[in-house]
Design a protein around this motif. Sequence first.
Motif, PDB file in Angstrom:
ATOM      1  N   MET A   1       1.113  -1.175  -0.209  1.00  0.00           N
ATOM      2  CA  MET A   1      -0.137  -0.516  -0.323  1.00  0.00           C
ATOM      3  C   MET A   1       0.564   1.498  -0.165  1.00  0.00           C
ATOM      4  SD  MET A   1      -3.109  -0.842   2.778  1.00  0.00           S
ATOM      5  CE  MET A   1      -4.173  -2.592   2.790  1.00  0.00           C
ATOM      6  N   GLU A   2       0.124   2.563  -0.698  1.00  0.00           N
ATOM      7  CA  GLU A   2       0.431   3.752  -0.463  1.00  0.00           C
ATOM      8  C   GLU A   2       0.440   4.699   0.944  1.00  0.00           C
ATOM      9  OE1 GLU A   2       1.362   7.834  -2.728  1.00  0.00           O
ATOM     10  OE2 GLU A   2       0.103   5.692  -4.027  1.00  0.00           O
ATOM     11  N   ASN A   3       2.016   4.709   1.492  1.00  0.00           N
ATOM     12  CA  ASN A   3       1.244   5.002   3.182  1.00  0.00           C
ATOM     13  C   ASN A   3      -0.163   4.795   3.181  1.00  0.00           C
ATOM     14  OD1 ASN A   3       2.950   7.754   1.965  1.00  0.00           O
ATOM     15  ND2 ASN A   3       1.308   8.588   0.809  1.00  0.00           N
ATOM     16  N   PRO A   4       0.323   3.353   4.391  1.00  0.00           N
ATOM     17  CA  PRO A   4      -0.794   2.228   5.092  1.00  0.00           C
ATOM     18  C   PRO A   4      -0.907   3.517   6.366  1.00  0.00           C
ATOM     19  CG  PRO A   4       1.280   0.976   4.679  1.00  0.00           C
ATOM     20  CD  PRO A   4       1.428   2.408   3.892  1.00  0.00           C
ATOM     21  N   GLY A   5      -2.043   3.191   7.327  1.00  0.00           N
ATOM     22  CA  GLY A   5      -3.074   3.583   8.008  1.00  0.00           C
ATOM     23  C   GLY A   5      -1.526   3.120   8.928  1.00  0.00           C
ATOM     24  N   TRP A   6      -1.907   3.402  10.373  1.00  0.00           N
ATOM     25  CA  TRP A   6      -0.530   3.058  12.018  1.00  0.00           C
ATOM     26  C   TRP A   6      -2.270   1.478  11.235  1.00  0.00           C
ATOM     27  CZ3 TRP A   6      -3.544   1.949  15.397  1.00  0.00           C
ATOM     28  CH2 TRP A   6      -4.730   2.880  15.696  1.00  0.00           C
ATOM     29  N   TRP A   7      -3.293   1.556  11.453  1.00  0.00           N
ATOM     30  CA  TRP A   7      -3.862   0.332  12.000  1.00  0.00           C
ATOM     31  C   TRP A   7      -3.340  -1.150  10.835  1.00  0.00           C
ATOM     32  CZ3 TRP A   7      -5.205   5.091  11.049  1.00  0.00           C
ATOM     33  CH2 TRP A   7      -6.203   5.221   9.424  1.00  0.00           C
ATOM     34  N   TRP A   8      -2.712  -0.443  10.170  1.00  0.00           N
ATOM     35  CA  TRP A   8      -2.507  -1.629   8.933  1.00  0.00           C
ATOM     36  C   TRP A   8      -0.880  -2.462   9.540  1.00  0.00           C
ATOM     37  CZ3 TRP A   8      -5.374  -4.307   5.412  1.00  0.00           C
ATOM     38  CH2 TRP A   8      -6.169  -3.551   4.455  1.00  0.00           C
ATOM     39  N   HIS A   9      -0.486  -1.408  10.567  1.00  0.00           N
ATOM     40  CA  HIS A   9       1.194  -2.439  10.674  1.00  0.00           C
ATOM     41  C   HIS A   9       1.240  -3.071  12.249  1.00  0.00           C
ATOM     42  CE1 HIS A   9       3.085  -0.289   8.238  1.00  0.00           C
ATOM     43  NE2 HIS A   9       2.499   0.682   8.081  1.00  0.00           N
ATOM     44  N   ARG A  10      -0.255  -3.402  12.497  1.00  0.00           N
ATOM     45  CA  ARG A  10      -0.614  -3.971  13.921  1.00  0.00           C
ATOM     46  C   ARG A  10      -1.065  -5.395  13.766  1.00  0.00           C
ATOM     47  NH1 ARG A  10       0.624  -0.978  18.019  1.00  0.00           N
ATOM     48  NH2 ARG A  10      -0.249  -2.294  20.069  1.00  0.00           N
ATOM     49  N   LYS A  11      -1.264  -6.552  14.224  1.00  0.00           N
ATOM     50  CA  LYS A  11      -2.191  -7.411  14.619  1.00  0.00           C
ATOM     51  C   LYS A  11      -2.717  -7.876  15.767  1.00  0.00           C
ATOM     52  CE  LYS A  11       1.309 -11.039  15.568  1.00  0.00           C
ATOM     53  NZ  LYS A  11       2.215 -12.189  15.001  1.00  0.00           N
ATOM     54  N   PRO A  12      -3.472  -9.002  15.495  1.00  0.00           N
ATOM     55  CA  PRO A  12      -4.404  -9.396  16.878  1.00  0.00           C
ATOM     56  C   PRO A  12      -3.703  -9.525  17.483  1.00  0.00           C
ATOM     57  CG  PRO A  12      -6.196  -9.574  15.366  1.00  0.00           C
ATOM     58  CD  PRO A  12      -4.687  -9.001  14.386  1.00  0.00           C
ATOM     59  N   LEU A  13      -3.541  -9.319  19.234  1.00  0.00           N
ATOM     60  CA  LEU A  13      -3.202 -10.671  19.995  1.00  0.00           C
ATOM     61  C   LEU A  13      -2.852 -12.235  20.334  1.00  0.00           C
ATOM     62  CD1 LEU A  13      -3.355  -8.107  23.199  1.00  0.00           C
ATOM     63  CD2 LEU A  13      -1.133  -8.411  21.834  1.00  0.00           C
ATOM     64  N   ILE A  14      -4.675 -12.125  19.808  1.00  0.00           N
ATOM     65  CA  ILE A  14      -5.141 -13.327  19.367  1.00  0.00           C
ATOM     66  C   ILE A  14      -5.528 -13.579  17.452  1.00  0.00           C
ATOM     67  CG2 ILE A  14      -7.139 -15.494  20.202  1.00  0.00           C
ATOM     68  CD1 ILE A  14      -7.041 -13.612  23.022  1.00  0.00           C
ATOM     69  N   LEU A  15      -4.841 -13.941  17.461  1.00  0.00           N
ATOM     70  CA  LEU A  15      -5.285 -14.458  15.960  1.00  0.00           C
ATOM     71  C   LEU A  15      -6.983 -15.053  15.620  1.00  0.00           C
ATOM     72  CD1 LEU A  15      -1.787 -14.772  13.829  1.00  0.00           C
ATOM     73  CD2 LEU A  15      -3.283 -12.837  13.965  1.00  0.00           C
ATOM     74  N   PRO A  16      -7.399 -15.024  15.058  1.00  0.00           N
ATOM     75  CA  PRO A  16      -8.963 -15.818  14.677  1.00  0.00           C
ATOM     76  C   PRO A  16      -9.241 -16.062  14.301  1.00  0.00           C
ATOM     77  CG  PRO A  16      -9.156 -13.377  14.241  1.00  0.00           C
ATOM     78  CD  PRO A  16      -7.856 -12.848  15.051  1.00  0.00           C
ATOM     79  N   TRP A  17      -8.024 -15.836  12.970  1.00  0.00           N
ATOM     80  CA  TRP A  17      -8.224 -17.038  11.197  1.00  0.00           C
ATOM     81  C   TRP A  17      -6.947 -18.100  11.552  1.00  0.00           C
ATOM     82  CZ3 TRP A  17      -7.485 -11.594  11.302  1.00  0.00           C
ATOM     83  CH2 TRP A  17      -6.021 -11.436  11.369  1.00  0.00           C
TER      84      TRP A  17
END
Length: 303
Positions: free
Chosen positions: A284-300
Motif C-alpha cells: 500500500m501507499e502510505n498505509p494507516g498505522w492500523w495496518w501495521h498491527r495484528k490482533p493479540l489473538i489471531l482469530p483466523w
Amino acid sequence: MTYNFFTVDRLQPPLLSNALASCINVEPSTVDVADVDGDQDDRNWDAHVLCDYTHVFGNVSLTLDIFVQDAVPNQPNEADAAKKFAAAAQTVVLYPAAEQIPSAYWLVTPTGLLTRARLVATDDERPTYSIDAVEAAIPQLPGVRVMQLPEIVRERRVPTPVTADFTRAVDALRRSQHGSVNAALIDEPGTPLNHSRNYLAEWERMVRIMASNWQPTGRYPIELYCDALRARDFLAHLSAKLPQPVDDLLQKAVDQLDARFRSHTQLDDTWAIEAGTSDSSATMENPGWWWHRKPLILPWDGN
C-alpha cells in the motif's frame, strides 16, 4: 408446525415414516409420506403428519416438506425436530437458518453434531445442490471445506454505542440549525455523513468483537477483519469532506475505538502476508498505522 429439511442420504418412504413418527412422537400409521412427483390419489390428507419429498441432485438427495397437524401435542421446534430426525434416520440433515441469506443453513449429524453450512443451488430447472462449506468437519462429508462463513459473521448483531452516540450528537447539531439546511449534515445514502456513520459502525463492530476475544466462536474471517481496516481507511479520508463540528465528533468517536484497537493488538508488518491475504501494508501507499498491527489473538488461525 412445518419443517423444511434436506437429507444427504436418499431415504426410502418406510424409513421416512418411522423416523418422523419417532421425532414427533406419533404412530407411524398416522404419518403420510409421498413423492411430490408421484400419484397423490391415495394420500391420507387427515394424517397427523404429512411429508412431501422430492429427489434432488448434488450433495443432498432429498428435500422434505413436513406439515404437522395442530392437534399433535408437544411439537418440537425445527432445530429439535431436525436433531431427532437425523438420529432416527441416521442421516445428515440440513434446515434453514434465521438469517436472510438463501445459502445459510444449519447442519446436524446423526450423533448430534451441529454446525453452520453454506448450501448453494444452480439455476437449472432441476437445480443441483452443493454443500459448499461447513464450520466444523463432518465425517459424512469428507470433501467439503471447513471454514468460518463470513456471511454469517457479517449478519451478527453487535451493539455499536460509540456510533450511536455519534449519530445522536450529529442529530442534535442538525436541530440546532434552527430550520436552516446544511447540506453537510444530510444523512442520506451516498453523502459523506452517511459514509462516516456506516464506516464507523463497521470499525466499531470488529473492534468490539476483538475486545471480546472473538466471541462466541473464538474465530473471525480474515476478509472481514481486512474490511474493517479498509473502513478505518475511509474514515481517515472523510475528514476533509465534513464540516469542522461533525469532523470533531467523528474524531472523538474514532479515537475511542482506536484506543481499544491498540490495546488488543501489537506491532507487526508481516501478519497479512503470513495469513495469505492480498492486503498488506507492504503493497500500500502510505498505509494507516492500523495496518501495521495484528490482533493479540489471531482469530483466523485454523480457519
